[in-house]
Design an enzyme around this catalytic site. Structure first.
Site, PDB file in Angstrom:
ATOM      1  N   ASP A  14       0.814  -1.221   0.000  1.00  0.00           N
ATOM      2  CA  ASP A  14       0.000   0.000   0.000  1.00  0.00           C
ATOM      3  C   ASP A  14       0.845   1.268   0.000  1.00  0.00           C
ATOM      4  OD1 ASP A  14      -2.283  -1.625   0.132  1.00  0.00           O
ATOM      5  OD2 ASP A  14      -2.079  -1.773   2.302  1.00  0.00           O
ATOM      6  N   LYS A  17       2.121   1.886  -5.242  1.00  0.00           N
ATOM      7  CA  LYS A  17       2.726   1.282  -6.432  1.00  0.00           C
ATOM      8  C   LYS A  17       1.856   1.451  -7.669  1.00  0.00           C
ATOM      9  CE  LYS A  17       2.761  -2.622  -4.247  1.00  0.00           C
ATOM     10  NZ  LYS A  17       2.425  -2.228  -2.878  1.00  0.00           N
ATOM     11  N   GLY A  41      -4.268  -4.404  -3.885  1.00  0.00           N
ATOM     12  CA  GLY A  41      -5.301  -3.406  -4.152  1.00  0.00           C
ATOM     13  C   GLY A  41      -4.611  -2.138  -4.578  1.00  0.00           C
ATOM     14  N   HIS A  42      -4.622  -1.870  -5.872  1.00  0.00           N
ATOM     15  CA  HIS A  42      -3.896  -0.712  -6.399  1.00  0.00           C
ATOM     16  C   HIS A  42      -4.890   0.332  -6.884  1.00  0.00           C
ATOM     17  CE1 HIS A  42      -0.199  -3.501  -7.115  1.00  0.00           C
ATOM     18  NE2 HIS A  42      -0.539  -3.369  -5.855  1.00  0.00           N
ATOM     19  N   GLN A 222       2.254  -6.004  -3.045  1.00  0.00           N
ATOM     20  CA  GLN A 222       2.709  -6.110  -1.651  1.00  0.00           C
ATOM     21  C   GLN A 222       4.025  -5.317  -1.478  1.00  0.00           C
ATOM     22  OE1 GLN A 222       1.764  -9.503  -3.172  1.00  0.00           O
ATOM     23  NE2 GLN A 222      -0.234  -8.676  -2.730  1.00  0.00           N
TER      24      GLN A 222
HETATM   25  P1  IMO Z   1      -0.745  -4.198  -2.222  1.00  0.00           P
HETATM   26  O1  IMO Z   1      -0.265  -4.749  -3.540  1.00  0.00           O
HETATM   27  C1  IMO Z   1      -0.867  -4.633   2.107  1.00  0.00           C
HETATM   28  C2  IMO Z   1      -0.879  -8.706   3.721  1.00  0.00           C
HETATM   29  C3  IMO Z   1      -2.129  -9.198   4.434  1.00  0.00           C
HETATM   30  C4  IMO Z   1      -1.500 -10.127   5.464  1.00  0.00           C
HETATM   31  C5  IMO Z   1      -0.343 -10.766   4.689  1.00  0.00           C
HETATM   32  C6  IMO Z   1      -0.655 -12.126   4.090  1.00  0.00           C
HETATM   33  O2  IMO Z   1      -2.025  -3.478  -2.281  1.00  0.00           O
HETATM   34  O3  IMO Z   1       0.360  -3.418  -1.572  1.00  0.00           O
HETATM   35  P2  IMO Z   1      -2.124 -12.880   1.985  1.00  0.00           P
HETATM   36  O4  IMO Z   1      -3.592 -12.716   1.710  1.00  0.00           O
HETATM   37  O5  IMO Z   1      -1.249 -12.259   0.958  1.00  0.00           O
HETATM   38  O6  IMO Z   1      -1.739 -14.290   2.284  1.00  0.00           O
HETATM   39  O7  IMO Z   1      -1.893 -12.073   3.381  1.00  0.00           O
HETATM   40  O8  IMO Z   1      -0.031  -9.840   3.653  1.00  0.00           O
HETATM   41  N1  IMO Z   1      -1.088  -8.204   2.354  1.00  0.00           N
HETATM   42  C7  IMO Z   1      -1.037  -6.910   2.008  1.00  0.00           C
HETATM   43  N2  IMO Z   1      -0.889  -5.808   2.763  1.00  0.00           N
HETATM   44  N3  IMO Z   1      -0.956  -4.507   0.773  1.00  0.00           N
HETATM   45  C8  IMO Z   1      -1.086  -5.598  -0.016  1.00  0.00           C
HETATM   46  O9  IMO Z   1      -1.034  -5.542  -1.348  1.00  0.00           O
HETATM   47  C9  IMO Z   1      -1.174  -6.875   0.598  1.00  0.00           C
HETATM   48  N4  IMO Z   1      -1.331  -8.137   0.152  1.00  0.00           N
HETATM   49  C10 IMO Z   1      -1.258  -8.939   1.225  1.00  0.00           C
HETATM   50  O10 IMO Z   1      -2.828  -8.154   5.048  1.00  0.00           O
HETATM   51  O11 IMO Z   1      -0.937  -9.385   6.514  1.00  0.00           O
HETATM   52 MG    MG Z   2      -3.040  -1.872  -1.707  1.00  0.00          MG
END
Ligand code: IMO
Ligand code: MG
Length: 427
Positions: A14, A17, A41-42, A222
């Site tokens: 978050d 990106k 979530g972008h 992530q």
């Molecule tokens: P973007 O791309 C923030 C976190 C989840 C959890 C951990 C594992 O938007 O930056 P998962 O469902 O992947 O097995 O969860 O990773 N998590 C994220 N946190 N931004 C994301 O994506 C995330 N994708 C997974 O909250 O702590």
């Molecule tokens: Mg996000």
């Protein structure tokens, strides 16, 4: 030959990106997601509209550009079809997209199991997005996954029936409700018909386009601290979110990568469980959460808020081999009197500058801060570094100094226009 450019998150996801990818994609021919799935979530804003993307790459809004879901992605056909439908309703027909035949498919049983495994962990739960990411990557590594090529083939029904029988046993063992086989088979066969036209061998496609001199932009999902190898294990996601994931997840070899842009949020956030040394909860964190709307795009959960963490940034720069930084959400800090940046931790009475490996040690780390004066001027209209107030310039310079990496992009607002670039990418 123009080398590929990679955008990665340096913190816990978050960071912004999507915005950076959308911005840089204006000069790219192809945008590629190489890991993760619809746990991402972008959000992207332009012309007064806001778009939330989960699995579709952030380069989708211009028809001249191809978008690719690489072999390293885990692909949920249901969310994909939902996302293309939502975009169609907003006027974007998705024709400029390819999906790798080697990507692994996320089925309903993996979502159900994601929830059941979390329940089983009780208070130690990871806090996953419950999108089936972990169970799907587990199947992949355990060599029992179903790939896109199988999903769209005429053998799918047989493969899927066998798999679902085993998965239903596992679901029942954990106290869940078995999935209706006939209904599920029918549903996925229909989805396969929609997905099939998008499927190609993206490994040969990407390499052949690269040879022709096409500009390729990789969009990470992530962040570094959620990387399964480098992150705050076990509170991580199940893929390699860092720059090194690009080659495994796309088939573009490491020597073809030129730039790795680290996206840095001007403060820190985290969703889900796990250590977070600079986390704080007071009126300032509340102000940041509400001003920046720090609620998950995917799960709507309120994000935990913390000061910027220099120990993490240094580590992120190192493991990613970053060549420049993109500083995001600087405008959110406007009006905060004093800004803190963590430069080291105290662990059991000793000052440390490196991240501990064990989660239990992480939990005990106390941050040591430096304090920088804030600014109160509106910066959302700034179009160059020189236009920033002195204290904002100093804050940005400090981040660069901590990382030992130059700043290439600064974002001062949500819209595409509220961005300025200090570096020539894709040269
Ligand atoms: P973007 O791309 C923030 C976190 C989840 C959890 C951990 C594992 O938007 O930056 P998962 O469902 O992947 O097995 O969860 O990773 N998590 C994220 N946190 N931004 C994301 O994506 C995330 N994708 C997974 O909250 O702590
Ligand atoms: Mg996000």
């Amino acid at each position: 030959m123009t080398k590929a450019v990679v955008v990665v998150g340096t913190q816990w996801g978050d960071e912004g990106k999507g915005k950076v990818t959308d911005y840089l994609s204006q000069n790219a021919d192809i945008v590629v997601r190489y890991q993760g799935g619809d746990n991402a979530g972008h959000s992207i804003e332009f012309d007064g509209n806001r778009y939330a993307l989960h699995i579709i790459p952030s380069g989708i809004f211009d028809k001249k550009r191809m978008n690719v879901l690489g072999n390293g992605v885990v692909f949920n056909p249901k969310s994909f079809v939902k996302e293309i439908k939502e975009l169609r309703e907003k006027g974007f027909e998705i024709t400029n997209l390819y999906i790798s035949n080697r990507a692994h498919v996320i089925f309903d049983y993996n979502l159900v199991l994601d929830g059941l495994y979390e329940e089983e962990l009780g208070k130690n739960k990871i806090g996953t997005t419950k999108k089936g990411i972990g169970p799907t990557y587990t199947d992949k590594v355990a060599r029992r996954g179903i790939r896109v090529a199988d999903f769209v083939s005429s053998d799918f029904e047989t493969i899927y029936r066998d798999k679902l029988e085993l998965k239903n046993k596992e679901i029942l063992r954990l106290g869940g409700e078995a999935i209706d086989v006939e209904k599920s088979v029918k549903e996925y066969k229909e989805l396969a018909d929609i997905v099939r036209p998008f499927v190609i061998d993206t490994i040969y496609y990407l390499n052949s386009e690269y040879q022709k001199g096409k500009k390729i932009l990789f969009e990470g999902a992530q962040g570094a601290l959620l990387d399964v190898d480098f992150g705050t294990y076990p509170f991580v996601t199940s893929s390699n979110t860092t720059g090194s994931g690009v080659s495994n997840g796309s088939g573009i070899g490491p020597t073809k990568i030129g730039e790795i842009v680290g996206v840095v949020k001007a403060y820190s956030t985290r969703v889900g469980s796990g250590a977070f040394p600079t986390e704080f909860e007071d009126e300032i964190s509340h102000y940041i959460r509400e001003t920046a709307h720090e609620y998950g795009v995917t799960t709507k959960r309120p994000r935990r808020i913390g000061w910027l963490d220099g120990v993490i940034l240094r580590y992120s720069c190192m493991i990613n081999g970053l060549t420049s930084l993109s500083i995001m959400l600087l405008d959110i800090l406007t009006g905060i009197k004093e800004l803190k940046i963590c430069t080291s931790y105290n662990l059991d009475g000793k000052e440390i500058f490196e991240l501990p490996a064990r989660s239990s040690e992480w939990e005990r780390c106390q941050p040591n801060y430096i304090t920088l004066p804030g600014w109160s001027e509106d910066i959302t209209k700034c179009q160059s570094f020189d236009e920033l107030p002195l204290n904002a310039k100093n804050y940005v310079k400090k981040i660069s100094e901590i990382c030992g990496v130059e700043v290439g992009i600064v974002s001062v607002g949500a819209d595409r226009k509220s961005t300025f670039v200090l570096k020539d990418y894709f040269k």
